[in-house]
Structure formats: structure tokens, C-alpha cells
Scaffold this active site. Structure first.
Site, PDB file in Angstrom:
ATOM      1  N   ARG A 168       0.865  -1.159   0.000  1.00 58.99           N
ATOM      2  CA  ARG A 168       0.000   0.000   0.000  1.00 58.99           C
ATOM      3  C   ARG A 168       0.911   1.221   0.000  1.00 58.99           C
ATOM      4  O   ARG A 168       1.408   1.666   1.036  1.00 58.99           O
ATOM      5  CB  ARG A 168      -0.910  -0.006   1.239  1.00 58.99           C
ATOM      6  CG  ARG A 168      -2.195   0.830   1.109  1.00 58.99           C
ATOM      7  CD  ARG A 168      -1.937   2.301   1.159  1.00 58.99           C
ATOM      8  NE  ARG A 168      -3.156   3.085   0.983  1.00 58.99           N
ATOM      9  CZ  ARG A 168      -3.322   3.932  -0.053  1.00 58.99           C
ATOM     10  NH1 ARG A 168      -2.388   4.071  -0.994  1.00 58.99           N
ATOM     11  NH2 ARG A 168      -4.430   4.654  -0.132  1.00 58.99           N
ATOM     12  N   TYR A 213      -7.376   9.180   7.113  1.00 59.03           N
ATOM     13  CA  TYR A 213      -7.647   7.948   7.841  1.00 59.03           C
ATOM     14  C   TYR A 213      -8.402   8.207   9.149  1.00 59.03           C
ATOM     15  O   TYR A 213      -7.833   8.150  10.228  1.00 59.03           O
ATOM     16  CB  TYR A 213      -6.350   7.196   8.094  1.00 59.03           C
ATOM     17  CG  TYR A 213      -5.757   6.617   6.824  1.00 59.03           C
ATOM     18  CD1 TYR A 213      -6.261   5.435   6.299  1.00 59.03           C
ATOM     19  CD2 TYR A 213      -4.728   7.242   6.142  1.00 59.03           C
ATOM     20  CE1 TYR A 213      -5.742   4.886   5.135  1.00 59.03           C
ATOM     21  CE2 TYR A 213      -4.202   6.700   4.979  1.00 59.03           C
ATOM     22  CZ  TYR A 213      -4.713   5.523   4.473  1.00 59.03           C
ATOM     23  OH  TYR A 213      -4.206   4.988   3.323  1.00 59.03           O
TER      24      TYR A 213
END
Lengths: 572, 572
Positions: free
Chosen positions: B228, B413
Site C-alpha cells: 500500500r 484515515y
């Protein structure tokens, strides 16, 4: 794991046996596993024509199977046995003297007890008594004083079990003599309680406040803080009180109350305590569980002041050497069972000695001496951890490599999968509950309330908390049964607009929350739901079925409240 | 909170405006709030006949409303604007030279860009660009090199938005000159990857392994560990590599790779890393979310070796004085945005300095130098914490009173309530994700598998993990859509029968699990479900709807897999 496999074996054995030679009722229910397997085993052992059982060492493993089935079981198995017995009995019952009863005090001579004028031969029951061998103390005598101590017996199904063992009536004159038992009630010196409390059990005392008051005060008034006692409240003279700290290389450290208060800095924390059985009554609706039928009031938030357990352990000699082997800190209460053994629990050592664990030996609750019901003079407050480990009337602290061996640590406060029942439960397979999962409930409006349509808006209030010091960061509220959600406003104190956050990992106190929403124009009934999210973003499960467990613990699915909307007659 | 209120204000304003003077389409959807409110505002400001707006200081608050609407919004609002524009345009498009395009590089002169031979006037779009003012760097030129860096733009809806701003075609000879851009691909030096990986995004590279291999190895092979990346993989010469530790009173500590390896003890942990977006594709099925469409393979378990961050911070001067004010440890990667600013994140100081936090500056993954895709030469490994804070290609550590100010910490996030959409999201209202909630998934059988009835038994396998060092203590598996549950067997390593438990609070690694169950005799299709329980007895929510959030993060509802049972033709 062994017991689980053993139980699986037993099930397989049962199925096979059933195929070989059906016995008893044609449809075998789980409750009857024990007697059915027993009969089956006898037949197989004596005349087995199925070589496979011998091949797998059947007779040896059979003993294991039976042991496995009986370990950690309870009334459910007992049910099976007593039903079996019920078929055998039907004759009228004789009059029996106390003298005769007293002669039956061993497995060899038989174990008889009396209860309300009846005489019972419980010999067969002894080995499967959920409370273990303690039952032998009642042999030859009246069972009432024990049941007044272990009031868990005051349940219909227990009486039902007992009734199947009845063998006679006690002589009238002997029954009269038993009235003396009544004066020896160990609960007679329990303190007075506020009549507003909703009592779940009187002896030991277990009660919760009316839940609608919970969200009205950030600090729960002591009188309304839920009480969860396992035994009678001990009478402690503060001048004679001594706390013993054991298990450390320097030997026992003994502290008076005065020493605890003066030798160590006084710390104050605000912490929420919750019983592992809070909201059990909701889980109970899914499928019956065993335990006190708590509503959603077995939770409260208080300030606690006292010495840090860490400081006391350091003073007693805790250090790097001890850290090498120590794993748990055990607590013993001054509340005692009839056997003389104390209430007990333990917590992991790292929680106990952590600077940020904030474990207190508390002598004050809400700014005053801890009252009798909450552990006078000293209660361990283990913030973030299930109520049962917050031992009251603390008498002894033991640093150990082992967990507390108490019943409550080993065979009570643990969670199991929804598929596990009393006949398959293996207490060794699950860890003792310490940190609790995220929780929330709606305190107002109450279930079944009627809201007037003309009010247009509805205010929903409640509490939210998570274990392990994890802060509740959000509460979502639905007024349409979970289709849509709105975020409630959180409160960290009674001060308006207070948004202060506790230090990370030390959010010991609950949040109260509130939201005001417009009444949906069409609805005649609303299903209100709340669910909380903590700062590890854990959230509550949607429903109770999949978290159901035999003891009805950890009941934290969404809280649902149904209210009705009444139409205002004056409206056009 | 402010933005939320502002949005509410905007909604109220919109409703009122709508009543006063309906405009555009009669049914107004949320996407069109911005243009509708804008038109409404103009009318109200110029000729307001509603005194209440003046009373509440309308024109001043209008500016706040607009600011609020635009802050933290994105393509959704943009949609509204471009649809509005679409109505206005219909004429044929002129040929435009690069010279002309280059003259439009400011809001005053207009902001033009080119894309694949088209010329676009994006002046109106600049203020609502989700990525903020970065878009101005593309003004007067080609947008391709930026999109090759910020590959999030390679989505259909982005092209759709852009198309509405088209004003002409670039001169053919000018278009040819742009071919030079193709050679400046910042991803050209990204490492080779295993072709078995399932790529979710090529630039930056984001890929996961085929999920069915995940439970076959307790340690995930490095090649199959999910990747990622947020930006191109930086090329780091290990000899020139320097790590800078800043923010401490003694000044900057600079360490070479060699010093990191030799000055500090080497620690090894086994830790599972999981992307906050793991299982997003399942949440996406409930309602569309924004982000890479991860399956359930954005998780992996590896051994990590390196220096303890705690040791490095102590060497750099961390101590009780610093503890007074320090609250966070920020990390900066060597992977850089086109603006030159680095990838960044931070973690709470107490996790960073805790002896039991086990945060590593890791130079080895699975016993070898950390490969380029995973952060060569140094990656922070923050066990128990969401992947995004485990910063790769670590260049700088800053001890601070503040969180990282990076986009990824502040505006990415985080988790929100299911009712929050792109037009109401307020990034300040939620904490940055650190610890992740309990998670599990079924890796075999795969969705849609066909099981042969003659096999009689079905083996189900998967993984389970929880954040914050909380150990998974149980995985429940259902083969009947959640009606009944069985407990799976857990594995803490690849060794048969290994039941070792990690120290309490330091369960950084996942558990693999397995269960073999008889095929239900009647069923033709099975819905398999798994759910895990960690040692704070948190469990996974039943469904995705109530945990849905705009970014599709924290997707941890029960994992459901449907399989078919085929009848064996040979059977009688």
C-alpha cells in the site's frame, strides 16, 4: 480443549449408541445426554458388539467422557438425572426423624438433607452439584442456612431439581427446632439501602438504580450506584482493619487503614464500574441464560480516591526481580463463604504495576468514606476492568505467578461461544474477563413511553463506555430501527460544553450523550437504537443472538427502545 | 463542529430559499447543494425580501456557509457544479494553442489545463478541488504528470467532471510536444512485483495477494504481503541514508543505517499489519464509498527486526522533562509529493516510548533487508496500529506536542458515522485512526465455490486479528448464515498444536483458524460466516450498513461467503 473433544466424543458415542439400541424417549434432548450416555456405556461395556470402541480404548476413554461431561456443568445435567429418577418413583413418603437424617452424612451412608420439612436423599446429586463439594457441609442437616448464604439457589428450577430427591417428611417436632436457623441470617447486618433501587437479589444484595436517572448526573450518586455483592457485607472496624500484602521476597507487608492513607500519596480518578452481567435481561430474551436478571443499570460512574496499588506494591518490595516471575495480583475480600474462604479475584500484573494503569486501593467514593455496600474501608478500583475484579472489603493482596484460584476467577466470569451450553462448557477454554467491550444504552425515553406528537422533537439520552481505558469517541442514534443514524452529543462532565479528553488509554469514565431529533411525521411507533464507538473503533454488535453465552455476560449488542407517538387530539 | 453547524445552516438556508424561489431542477439532490445555494444566495443578497436573513447577519454568515460547504468536500460537490454548467454549454469547440493555454495561470486570467489533447477551463473548479490548491501547479499546462503522481484521479467520475469544463482542442503540433511528459513518470523506478498480486492501483502501487493463500502460512511471504504505497517508491542508497530525530532538547540526532543497526539492540517481533481500507469492497456493496477497492487481502503477518523506537528516543534525549509536553511522535517518509512534502503520520507518545509498545525502526522483514516496496531501508513498525502509521522509507522522526499535520493524519484515515456524507464530513470531529478494531475473514473456501456433496465434511479457514495488542481468543463460524455457531481451532504459528499465548497486551500477530464441519444434509447453498472475539471481548458487528463510512475504512463486519453444494451423480 480436552473437554471440548471429550464432549464431541460423547456426542458421537451417543449418536452411535442411539443407532445401536434406542433407549428412553425417542427424541433425545441435550439435557439428557448424561443418563443416556451412561446407559449406553453400560451396555456397550458389558456386551459391546462394536469392535471400534475397544479399538479406541473405549472403557478408559469413557471415564474421561463422563468426567468431561460433569466438569463445569450444572443444573442442566442435574435436570437430566432427576428426570431419569422421576420415572422410577411413585410411592407415598414416610415420616423421618432428624436423628435418622443426621446418620446420612457420607456418600457411603447416603447424603440426606432437609428443606422446609421435607427430607431429601441427594447422594446421587453430590457429584454433579454445580457448587462442588460444598454441598457435603449440609449433609445430615437443614439446607436453608446454606441457601440463605448462596441465594442463587432461590430459583424455581433448583426447587424442581430438589423435589425429585424427596424421600420423606421430617418429624413435626424436629422441624420446629429448626426455627433457630432463622436467627442466624448472615445478611442480618447488611446496611440499609435506598428504596428506589431495583433489587435483583436480596441475599446477597444485588440491585440497580432506575435506569432513567443514570444519564442525569455524570457522577452517579453513591446511593444509586449499583450494588453487586456475592456474599454478606462484612462488618469491619476501621481501627482494627489490616491489609496484608503477600508473595513478595521481603515477606508480608501489613498496613493499617491509617498507614494506607498517610504513607502513600492520595490519588483520585473518575471511573465507571460495570457488572459483567449488565443488560443480561436483554440477552435473556433471546434465549435463557443463568444469572441475576440485570437491566441496564448495573453500571455507574464515581470518583475514587486512595493509594495507588503500584505504590503499595513498590513499598512491599516489587521490583525487576519480581517482574521476572510475577504475572498476576490476587485480591481477597473480607466477605467470606460459609467454608471460610474469601471472595477472590485477580488482575494481570502489568495492569497492577503500570503507572498509567491507575489501579487504586480506594478509601473514598465520591469524596466520602467508601460505604459498607461498596467495600468499606478499602476497595480495589481497577479502572477499565470488569466490576468483579474490583474487590471490595479488601483484606489481602498476593503477588503471584498464578491467577486467583477463586470460583469467580476460574468458573464464573468468562465468555463463551453461542453454541456452548451447560453440557459443553469448558471453563478452562476461555480467559477470565478483564477489560470489557464497548457498551452503551438509552436511559430516556423508557421502553414503552408515549410521546405526544405535538412536541415535534424527541430528546434521547444515555450512557456509553468502553473497557481498557478506551475513550468513547462517538455514539450513533437511530430512531428508525437502524436504517439511518445520527451522531449524539457527548458529555465528559456535567459542565456545559466540556469537551476535555482524558489522556490516551486512560479514559476510565463513561460519556453521557444526548440528541434531539424531529419526530418522524408518519411514524406511530419508533424503535430507538444507540451504539457506541471507542477510540480503537470497536463498536457494538447489532444483535444478541450471536453473542449469546450461557452465563449471559458481556451483553453489549445495540440497545433498542420502542416508544409510541400519540396524536394530539387538538390538531386539525 | 463548526463545519457541521455551517452545513446545517446551509441546508436550512437552502430549504428556505427553495420555498422563496425554486430554481433549476425541481427535485434538489444533495449533490447540487452548492450551486443551488449559490444562486439562492445571490438573489437573497441583492434583493432579499426576507428580513430574517439580515437580522441574523446573513451576508457575513453566508460566506461562512460557503466556506463550510467547501472545506473537506470533494468530487461530490464538484458534480453539482459541473452538472449545472452542462446545461449552459452546447457550441462546437475551437482549436487552442499551448501559448494561449499558458496565458491562463491564475484565477484572474482563468485557469486552463490540457488533458489528452483537450483544453479545459477549470477556474470554477479550483476552489472546490478535493486536493486543495495543489491544482494550481497544473495551471497553463498538461495535467497528466500530476495525475500520474496522484493516480486517484484515474477514475471515471473524475474524467466526467473534467469533461464538463472542456473549452477547446489543443493544436496538434503542441500536443506532440507533450510526449516528453511520458518519460518523466515518477513511478518508472518502482520495483518489480509478483504477478500473482491483485493490483488495485498501479501508480501508486497498491495490491493484495489472492486471499485464499493468506491462511496457508502463518508468516505471509514478503512477495505476497499487501503493498500500500501512497507515492512513488523512493530510491534510497543505504550508504547515504540518514535518519533524523528531531524535537528533543539536545537537538537533532542523525543516524546512519549502520549506526541504527549497531548502536541499538536488535529486537524481533511478529506483527500483523492491516490497511484501514481492508475489506472496503464489502462495505462498498452496501453503499458506495471512496477509496481503493480492497478485498480482504490488505493484511499480512511478518517478522520485523530492528531497533526499538524507545531506545532511539532515549538516546536522542527523551526523558521525564520531554514527557511533560510531548504528546506525539511524527514520522516522515522519504516518499515525496510533487510539492516536495513527505508522506507523514504520527502516533501517540506513550505508544512510542512504552517498553511494551514494541515500536520498531525495522530494517528486516521476514529475516531479510526490508524490500523497496515495504520501506527500504527503514520502516517504522507500530504493532497493533493501522498500517498507514507504519511509515515506510523513514526519513525523519519528530517528537512533538502535535499530531502530524499531514493530509493522511488529518484528512484521510478517520472514521465517521454512517449518516455523514461528503457534504457533511468534518475531519476535525473524529480522531485519527490508531488501534484497529477486531477483524476476521474466511480465506477458504472462496465465494462461489462448489462443494461436492460426497465430501461430507467442509473445512473452513481464515485469519483473525485485533488491534492494540489484544489477543484473539475465539473465532465463531456459522455455516447456516448466522443461526448457529461453532468455535474454530486457533493457530498461533505453523507448528501443529502450538497454543502459546503472547504476553498480555502484546498480541501483535494474527491467529489463523480452521474448522471442519459436516455438510448439512439438506442445504444446496451455504452462507459461511466468521466473527472473532478478542480478549477485551470486543466482537465484530453483524452488518456493514451501520458501520458504513464515507471513506470505507474500518470495514470489519462479519465476513460472509456463499458456497454451493453439488449433488454427486453416482449416489443412489
Amino acid at each position: 480443549m480436552k473437554t471440548y473433544l471429550q464432549n464431541v466424543n460423547a456426542m458421537l458415542l451417543l449418536r452411535r449408541c442411539h443407532r445401536l439400541n434406542p433407549i428412553g424417549p425417542l427424541s433425545i434432548d441435550r439435557n439428557q445426554v448424561a443418563p443416556v450416555v451412561a446407559s449406553c456405556a453400560v451396555r456397550l461395556c458389558s456386551s459391546s458388539n462394536d469392535q471400534r470402541f475397544h479399538q479406541y480404548g473405549f472403557s478408559a476413554s469413557w471415564r474421561h467422557v463422563l468426567a468431561g461431561l460433569l466438569a463445569g456443568t450444572g443444573a442442566v445435567l442435574a435436570y437430566g438425572l432427576h428426570r431419569h429418577k422421576a420415572i422410577e418413583k411413585s410411592s407415598p413418603l414416610p415420616i423421618i426423624s432428624q436423628e435418622e437424617v443426621t446418620r446420612h452424612r457420607s456418600l457411603k451412608d447416603g447424603v440426606w438433607v432437609t428443606y422446609q420439612g421435607g427430607v431429601y436423599d441427594i447422594t446421587e446429586f453430590v457429584s454433579i452439584h454445580p457448587g462442588g463439594e460444598k454441598i457435603m457441609m449440609a449433609a445430615g442437616g437443614a439446607i436453608e442456612p446454606f441457601w440463605s448464604l448462596y441465594a442463587v439457589h432461590n430459583q424455581e428450577h433448583v426447587l424442581e431439581i430438589l423435589s425429585e430427591y424427596k424421600i420423606g417428611e421430617l418429624k413435626a417436632e424436629d422441624l420446629k427446632k429448626q426455627s433457630t436457623f432463622k436467627s442466624s441470617d448472615p445478611y442480618s447486618s447488611d446496611p440499609e439501602r435506598h428504596p428506589a433501587l431495583r433489587t435483583n437479589s436480596l441475599k446477597p444484595f444485588n440491585a440497580e438504580p432506575p435506569p432513567e436517572i443514570l444519564a442525569d448526573s455524570y457522577i452517579t450518586p453513591t446511593a444509586f450506584f449499583f450494588k453487586r455483592n456475592h456474599l454478606p457485607v462484612p462488618q469491619v472496624d476501621p481501627d482494627l482493619y489490616r491489609l496484608h500484602v503477600e508473595g513478595l521476597p521481603r515477606g508480608v507487608l501489613t498496613l493499617s487503614l491509617e498507614e494506607l492513607k498517610t504513607r502513600f500519596p492520595k490519588h483520585t480518578i473518575t471511573a465507571t464500574l460495570q457488572c459483567a452481567g449488565n443488560r443480561r435481561s436483554e440477552m435473556n430474551k433471546t434465549r435463557q441464560v443463568k444469572g441475576l436478571n440485570w437491566g441496564f443499570g448495573a453500571i455507574g460512574n464515581a470518583t475514587w480516591s486512595g493509594a495507588k496499588l503500584r505504590d503499595v506494591l513498590l513499598a512491599a518490595g516489587y521490583g525487576p526481580d519480581v517482574a521476572q516471575w510475577a504475572r498476576h495480583v490476587q485480591f481477597e475480600g473480607l466477605d467470606k463463604e460459609i467454608t471460610g474462604s474469601a471472595y477472590g479475584a485477580s488482575i494481570p500484573i502489568n495492569k497492577a504495576v503500570s503507572e498509567e494503569g491507575d489501579v487504586l486501593l480506594a478509601y473514598e467514593m465520591n469524596g466520602k468514606d467508601i460505604p459498607a455496600d461498596h467495600g468499606f474501608p478499602i476497595r480495589v478500583v481497577v479502572p477499565g476492568v470488569v466490576g468483579t475484579r474490583n474487590v471490595k472489603w479488601l483484606g489481602k493482596i498476593v503477588v503471584s505467578a498464578q491467577e486467583s484460584s477463586s470460583h469467580w476467577q476460574q468458573k464464573d466470569y468468562k465468555g463463551f461461544a453461542p453454541g456452548i451450553d451447560w453440557d459443553t462448557v469448558d471453563y478452562k477454554s476461555a480467559p477470565a474477563i478483564q477489560e470489557l467491550p464497548v457498551q452503551s444504552a438509552i436511559t430516556t425515553p423508557a421502553e414503552g413511553s408515549v410521546i405526544d406528537r405535538s412536541e415535534e422533537m424527541l430528546t434521547v439520552k444515555g450512557y456509553a463506555w468502553s473497557g481498557g481505558g478506551r475513550e468513547v469517541i462517538r455514539v450513533d442514534v437511530s430512531v428508525d430501527g437502524g436504517k439511518t443514524w445520527k451522531e449524539a452529543k457527548l458529555k465528559s462532565s456535567d459542565k456545559e460544553g466540556d469537551q476535555t479528553s482524558p489522556p490516551l488509554g486512560r479514559a476510565w469514565a463513561w460519556k453521557l450523550w444526548e440528541i434531539t431529533v424531529p419526530l418522524p411525521p408518519e411514524a406511530q411507533e419508533l424503535e430507538l437504537i444507540c451504539k457506541a464507538v471507542d477510540n480503537s473503533y470497536n463498536t457494538q454488535p447489532d444483535t444478541f443472538g450471536p453473542i449469546w453465552n450461557v452465563r449471559g455476560l458481556l451483553s453489549n449488542a445495540w440497545h433498542r427502545v420502542k416508544v409510541k407517538i400519540s396524536e394530539d387530539d387538538d390538531e386539525e
